[in-house]
Design a protein around this motif. Structure first.
Motif, PDB file in Angstrom:
ATOM      1  N   HIS A  13     -18.042 -87.421 -61.540  1.00 27.62           N
ATOM      2  CA  HIS A  13     -18.127 -85.978 -61.351  1.00 27.62           C
ATOM      3  C   HIS A  13     -16.840 -85.254 -61.691  1.00 27.62           C
ATOM      4  O   HIS A  13     -16.768 -84.035 -61.580  1.00 27.62           O
ATOM      5  N   SER A  14     -15.797 -86.009 -62.076  1.00 27.60           N
ATOM      6  CA  SER A  14     -14.567 -85.322 -62.453  1.00 27.60           C
ATOM      7  C   SER A  14     -14.209 -85.640 -63.901  1.00 27.60           C
ATOM      8  O   SER A  14     -13.084 -85.440 -64.335  1.00 27.60           O
ATOM      9  N   ASN A  26     -10.672 -82.300 -59.358  1.00 31.60           N
ATOM     10  CA  ASN A  26     -11.559 -81.166 -59.326  1.00 31.60           C
ATOM     11  C   ASN A  26     -12.900 -81.722 -59.769  1.00 31.60           C
ATOM     12  O   ASN A  26     -13.024 -82.227 -60.884  1.00 31.60           O
ATOM     13  N   ALA A  27     -13.895 -81.678 -58.902  1.00 34.37           N
ATOM     14  CA  ALA A  27     -15.164 -82.337 -59.204  1.00 34.37           C
ATOM     15  C   ALA A  27     -16.299 -81.334 -59.267  1.00 34.37           C
ATOM     16  O   ALA A  27     -16.279 -80.308 -58.592  1.00 34.37           O
ATOM     17  N   THR A  28     -17.300 -81.638 -60.099  1.00 34.41           N
ATOM     18  CA  THR A  28     -18.491 -80.789 -60.125  1.00 34.41           C
ATOM     19  C   THR A  28     -19.411 -81.228 -58.993  1.00 34.41           C
ATOM     20  O   THR A  28     -19.480 -82.406 -58.652  1.00 34.41           O
ATOM     21  N   ALA A 147     -17.335 -73.075 -54.384  1.00 33.46           N
ATOM     22  CA  ALA A 147     -18.311 -73.912 -55.089  1.00 33.46           C
ATOM     23  C   ALA A 147     -19.532 -73.107 -55.532  1.00 33.46           C
ATOM     24  O   ALA A 147     -20.103 -73.381 -56.591  1.00 33.46           O
ATOM     25  N   THR A 150     -18.082 -71.524 -58.754  1.00 30.13           N
ATOM     26  CA  THR A 150     -17.624 -72.362 -59.870  1.00 30.13           C
ATOM     27  C   THR A 150     -18.443 -73.644 -60.053  1.00 30.13           C
ATOM     28  O   THR A 150     -18.373 -74.280 -61.099  1.00 30.13           O
ATOM     29  N   GLU A 152     -17.688 -76.223 -58.441  1.00 31.00           N
ATOM     30  CA  GLU A 152     -16.661 -77.264 -58.350  1.00 31.00           C
ATOM     31  C   GLU A 152     -16.006 -77.268 -56.975  1.00 31.00           C
ATOM     32  O   GLU A 152     -16.062 -76.286 -56.246  1.00 31.00           O
ATOM     33  N   TRP A 154     -12.321 -79.080 -54.951  1.00 29.95           N
ATOM     34  CA  TRP A 154     -11.155 -79.983 -55.035  1.00 29.95           C
ATOM     35  C   TRP A 154     -11.284 -81.043 -53.957  1.00 29.95           C
ATOM     36  O   TRP A 154     -11.685 -80.774 -52.831  1.00 29.95           O
TER      37      TRP A 154
END
Ligand code: SF4
Lengths: 420, 162
Positions: A13-14, A26-28, A147, A150, A152, A154
């Motif tokens: 996811h990152s 930073n991950a979705t 989230a 975006t 996303e 952290w």
């Protein structure tokens, strides 16, 4: 170097091939979740930021479940904020009224959270979805607002602790007891900032309900997430529910753990967590004579149909002790309907219990069964902090559904073995 | 930045239900929340706390729920910072996300209620003014410093949106 399932999900996811503990990423997110207590703050921040739309209307989920059906005017205003926001942004998954259930019971049941997902929720028990083999963690309202805009979040990649459960589960011992026993062993900060990976022969045959219960309480050991390696039991649960693709990941043989902790479950008895921390656990036989005023069976920990069945099996043909109030709260509309169709309502009502619509209700001292000064409750919920279910001088003892049901009949804390 | 303040001391595992009981979560109005801050741990706290006071805890401060109402209540009550041996993770991220300074220090047993501390946020140094002894705190990771200097997570995001 090998990776754990948690690290693999975070890497995917990152956008990296690998991550290691301590990395800030930073991950979705696959799903961002909020409820009637946390989402109002997030919605305010969303509006203030000038954002026009959510990152994906299928992936922002709002569930007003804590103080609903609205307990007072202020709660009604908070629930309305969610309703208005969901309407304005045309959210696909907004669960109101007859569709509303306790969020962490509802989302897995509907197939909205899936193996391999990265899920954040502005609710600490978001970690429940680790039961499915997802990385799921609780965050704050500001994280949710960010989230929603975006898509996303952290995150710091956590170290993992591996738990291995060996042996055979004794009668009346279930997922709830395993996790209470574990928290009793490592303490409420025993897994602080870490991932709890729950494995072993006992886990391999544990039902999805049991896994969700265990993952649910990872936060009570301070963990970032609890996680199970998905298997056939997972597949049987998700395949009929999922409406999008999902991924089964597993930990590599050479994955690195900060600790490995093994338990032989053969000698564990049903656990009671005494006030005022979930780590204050004892076996039910060591508890002594503790009279109770109320029993609550429900919540995101133990409000699923399996829990209703366990409680009903004990209550069938018996009566709740005079002076003890039994409140049963099926966690979702489907659990409610299934319990009704299976004749469990009749069992609860014949025993002298009360049935509540799905809600968090008394679990966090909201409504539907608040304790007075000096009162004591046995609950299948997950927290027994000071004042959690009402008056600061009331007490909550945590237990599994069969023990809670037996306690209701006995009028004091006790297990099914103590019933005549 | 440096602050000086009076200590309010609490123990280990101060949970979010102690910081702000759930019965008050039918609002997110900071002023309302501040009125009930720490109520179940010390009912006199909210009425007696004065601006720039410091909350000191033991291990695992802020454990339990994800409610941002907890750091909001503390901040709005006028508390200048929280110092503890360690913080529960959601409380930790919430505090940074909203700009409530928190510091990790292993020596909090030595800071008693009523003691006066001087805290330097840039160096992380704490001085116990009663005897001028000094204590150090765990450095704040650069990414978190960046969050704080942008003015919290939302400001950080807003910058990105532009
Ligand atoms: S049932 Fe209890 S623990 Fe679960 S989400 Fe609701 S309030 Fe939180």
């Amino acid at each position: 170097m090998g990776m754990t399932i948690t690290e693999k999900i975070l890497a995917r996811h990152s956008g990296s091939d690998s991550v290691k503990p301590g990395d800030l990423i930073n991950a979705t997110v696959d799903i961002a979740l909020g409820n009637d207590i946390t989402a109002p703050i997030a919605i305010d921040q969303f509006e203030k930021s000038g954002a026009k739309e959510v990152f994906d209307k299928d992936r922002v989920i709002l569930v007003p479940d804590h103080f609903v059906p609205n307990k007072d005017i202020q709660s009604a205003m908070q629930a309305k904020m969610l309703r208005d926001f969901a309407g304005k942004h045309d959210l696909t998954h907004f669960f109101d009224a007859g569709e509303m259930g306790v969020e962490h019971a509802l989302l897995p049941e509907k197939g909205l959270v899936l193996p391999g997902d990265l899920v954040i929720g502005a609710d600490s028990h978001t970690c429940t979805y680790g039961g499915l083999g997802a990385f799921a963690t609780g965050v704050g309202s500001t994280d949710l607002a960010a989230a929603m805009i975006t898509g996303e979040v952290w995150l710091k990649v956590p170290e993992s602790i591996k738990f291995i459960y060996n042996g055979r589960l004794p009668q009346w011992v279930e997922g709830k007891d395993l996790i209470l026993y574990t928290i009793g062993d490592i303490g409420v900060d025993g897994a602080l900032y870490q991932a709890m990976e729950l494995t072993g022969p006992v886990i391999d045959t544990l039902s999805m309900a049991g896994r969700l219960t265990m993952a649910n309480m990872a936060i009570e050991a301070g963990a970032k997430n609890g996680i199970f390696i998905p298997d056939d039991i997972t597949e049987a649960y998700v395949s009929t529910r999922a409406q999008r693709e999902y991924t089964f990941l597993t930990s590599d043989d050479d994955a690195v753990y900060v600790r490995t902790i093994e338990y032989d479950v053969g000698n564990i008895e049903p656990q009671i967590a005494c006030p005022h921390l979930p780590e204050n656990t004892k076996g039910v036989s060591e508890i002594g004579d503790i009279t109770i005023d109320q029993v609550v069976i429900g919540s995101c920990t133990n409000g699923r149909i399996e829990d209703m069945r366990s409680a009903a099996a004990i209550l069938k043909g018996r009566k709740v002790a005079k002076g003890t109030r039994l409140i049963v709260i099926p966690a979702t509309p489907l659990v409610y309907r299934t319990a009704l169709e299976e004749g469990l309502f009749e069992v609860f009502l014949d025993a002298g219990g009360i049935l509540s619509p799905p809600t968090c209700g008394p679990c966090l001292g909201g409504h539907m069964g608040i304790l007075a000064k000096g009162e004591r409750a046995v609950a299948t919920t997950n927290r027994n902090f000071v004042g959690r279910m009402g008056h600061p001088e009331s007490e909550v003892y945590l237990a599994n559904p069969s023990v809670a049901a037996a306690s209701a009949i006995l009028g004091k804390i006790g297990g099914p073995d103590q019933l005549g | 930045m440096k602050i000086t303040g009076k200590v309010w001391k609490f123990g280990d595992d101060v949970d979010t239900d102690l910081i702000i009981p759930a019965r008050y979560l039918n609002t997110s109005d900071p002023a309302e929340l501040a009125k009930h801050c720490m109520e179940d741990a010390d009912p006199t706290f909210a009425s007696n706390v004065s601006a720039s006071d410091i909350i000191v805890g033991g291990k695992n401060f802020g454990c339990g729920s994800s409610r941002e109402h907890a750091p909001i209540a503390i901040k709005e009550a006028g508390v200048s910072c929280v110092i503890a041996k360690g913080f529960a993770r959601i409380f930790y991220r919430n505090s940074f996300n909203m700009g409530l300074p928190i510091l990790e220090c292993p020596d909090t047993d030595l800071f008693k209620t009523g003691a006066r501390l001087s805290v330097d946020f840039d160096t992380g140094e704490i001085i116990l003014l009663d005897d001028d002894s000094t204590y150090s705190t765990r450095p704040i990771p650069p990414f978190m410093q960046e969050l704080v200097s942008s003015g919290g997570l939302m400001k950080h995001i807003e910058k990105r949106m532009k």
